[in-house]
Design a protein around this motif. Structure first.
Motif, PDB file in Angstrom:
ATOM      1  N   VAL A  51     -40.790  12.170 -17.563  1.00 40.82           N
ATOM      2  CA  VAL A  51     -40.153  10.859 -17.736  1.00 40.82           C
ATOM      3  C   VAL A  51     -40.032  10.202 -16.364  1.00 40.82           C
ATOM      4  CG1 VAL A  51     -38.157   9.613 -18.613  1.00 40.82           C
ATOM      5  CG2 VAL A  51     -38.837  11.780 -19.678  1.00 40.82           C
ATOM      6  N   GLY A  52     -40.579   9.014 -16.227  1.00 41.62           N
ATOM      7  CA  GLY A  52     -40.496   8.301 -14.965  1.00 41.62           C
ATOM      8  C   GLY A  52     -39.393   7.260 -14.967  1.00 41.62           C
ATOM      9  N   SER A  53     -39.169   6.661 -13.795  1.00 49.12           N
ATOM     10  CA  SER A  53     -38.239   5.530 -13.709  1.00 49.12           C
ATOM     11  C   SER A  53     -38.658   4.617 -12.579  1.00 49.12           C
ATOM     12  CB  SER A  53     -36.791   5.998 -13.474  1.00 49.12           C
ATOM     13  OG  SER A  53     -36.537   6.199 -12.095  1.00 49.12           O
ATOM     14  N   ALA A  54     -38.264   3.358 -12.702  1.00 42.65           N
ATOM     15  CA  ALA A  54     -38.377   2.427 -11.590  1.00 42.65           C
ATOM     16  C   ALA A  54     -37.314   2.790 -10.557  1.00 42.65           C
ATOM     17  CB  ALA A  54     -38.187   0.997 -12.085  1.00 42.65           C
ATOM     18  N   ASP A  55     -37.381   2.141  -9.403  1.00 36.82           N
ATOM     19  CA  ASP A  55     -36.448   2.466  -8.322  1.00 36.82           C
ATOM     20  C   ASP A  55     -35.178   1.618  -8.451  1.00 36.82           C
ATOM     21  OD1 ASP A  55     -35.459   3.653  -6.081  1.00 36.82           O
ATOM     22  OD2 ASP A  55     -36.599   2.424  -4.663  1.00 36.82           O
ATOM     23  N   LEU A  56     -34.505   1.776  -9.600  1.00 34.52           N
ATOM     24  CA  LEU A  56     -33.285   1.039  -9.904  1.00 34.52           C
ATOM     25  C   LEU A  56     -32.293   1.987 -10.568  1.00 34.52           C
ATOM     26  CD1 LEU A  56     -34.952  -2.127 -11.466  1.00 34.52           C
ATOM     27  CD2 LEU A  56     -33.828  -2.033  -9.236  1.00 34.52           C
ATOM     28  N   PRO A  57     -31.002   1.915 -10.229  1.00 31.91           N
ATOM     29  CA  PRO A  57     -30.031   2.849 -10.805  1.00 31.91           C
ATOM     30  C   PRO A  57     -30.018   2.839 -12.329  1.00 31.91           C
ATOM     31  CG  PRO A  57     -29.059   1.714  -8.933  1.00 31.91           C
ATOM     32  CD  PRO A  57     -30.383   1.060  -9.179  1.00 31.91           C
TER      33      PRO A  57
END
Length: 309
Positions: A51-57
């Protein structure tokens, strides 16, 4: 998964995909089917889901929610956080560096087709082009909203932007400097509602503490603040309804690649999306960015535990 969602999830790339998406993905090093998995068959579905994420909390919180829901369903999961911009993480999904990532429906559509005109939640999901594989969207949205203090709402009888239009020429609107240039900004308010504020106060903090302070101090009467910002609830601000969809829907939606995920993972993420609300995101963001200052994984674990995982 509903029949409509299954249809979306089974889309394959085709010439109908807009040139904008093809060019954007070519710039990222992609080609052909923009989000097709390397295997392209159910036999190629991954055993451990990354699972990936953008660089945002907030996006990191969502990634932890996805991973926790998968693990609760017996699907192995790991995270790859802070990937960066949409261009970067779409390429990561395409290349198989990540298998699924939380995204926002409206911005995903505009990434694929900058000229898209869909605005409502349903229209946007229907307009996502072939080649984008998405699962069920959540009710939860993180979108631009116009907010006022309770006192301003009572003084002018405001519940919607349509109401605001009646007194717009008496009020100061605060938002990011880009609001003056974007289609949904000053131009959109005038076109959709006939709302032209007395003056525009540009504040470059993305609807953050400076924008909030301008509103609370009376230096602005209306402010553009994202719907999942904790300060809205903490200060009892009134979100003005947007019946003309000036601000397009931004539902949280899992972005993946065709046949990348095992069915158990698809079912688990669809179930999670069916539970997640905007109010949940506000509280999760408050836990991470407010006085508590818990990390995103801890906030996600608390929510999962409270919701039967």
């Amino acid at each position: 998964m509903t029949a409509a969602a299954l249809s979306r999830a089974r889309r394959a790339a085709a010439p109908a995909l807009g040139a904008a998406l093809l060019l954007g993905l070519t710039a990222c090093g992609g080609g052909g089917d923009p989000l097709a998995g390397e295997g392209g068959s159910e036999e190629g579905a991954t055993e451990t889901v990354t699972v990936g994420s953008a660089d945002l909390p907030e996006n990191e919180i969502l990634a932890h929610l996805y991973a926790g829901a998968l693990e609760s369903a017996g699907v192995g999961a790991e995270t790859n956080l802070g990937i960066g911009s949409r261009e970067a993480y779409v390429s990561a999904v395409q290349d198989g560096a990540v298998d699924v990532i939380p995204d926002y429906s409206g911005n995903l559509l505009l990434f694929a087709d900058p000229e898209a005109t869909a605005s409502s939640a349903e229209e946007i999901m229907d307009a996502l082009p072939e080649g984008l594989t998405v699962l069920e969207p959540a009710e939860a949205q993180n979108k631009d909203t116009l907010v006022v203090t309770p006192e301003t709402a009572e003084r002018y009888g405001l519940t919607s932007i349509a109401d605001l239009a009646e007194v717009c020429d008496q009020l100061v609107l605060a938002a990011t400097p880009e609001f003056a240039e974007r289609a949904y900004g000053l131009d959109g308010l005038e076109e959709n509602y006939g709302c032209v504020p007395a003056s525009f106060e540009p504040i470059n903090d993305g609807g953050g503490p400076l924008t909030l302070q301008a509103l609370l101090d009376g230096n602005a009467d209306v402010a553009d603040i994202f719907s999942t910002t904790p300060s809205i609830v903490e200060n009892d601000l009134v979100i003005l309804e947007d019946p003309e969809n000036n601000f397009i829907a931004q539902q949280v939606v899992p972005l993946t690649a065709e046949d990348r995920l095992p069915q158990e993972a698809v079912d688990a993420l669809d179930e999670l999306s069916g539970k997640l609300t905007t109010e949940d995101l506000v509280e999760l963001n408050r836990r991470v960015s407010g006085q508590d200052q818990v990390n995103p994984s801890e906030a996600a674990e608390e929510w999962l535990s409270a919701n039967g995982y």
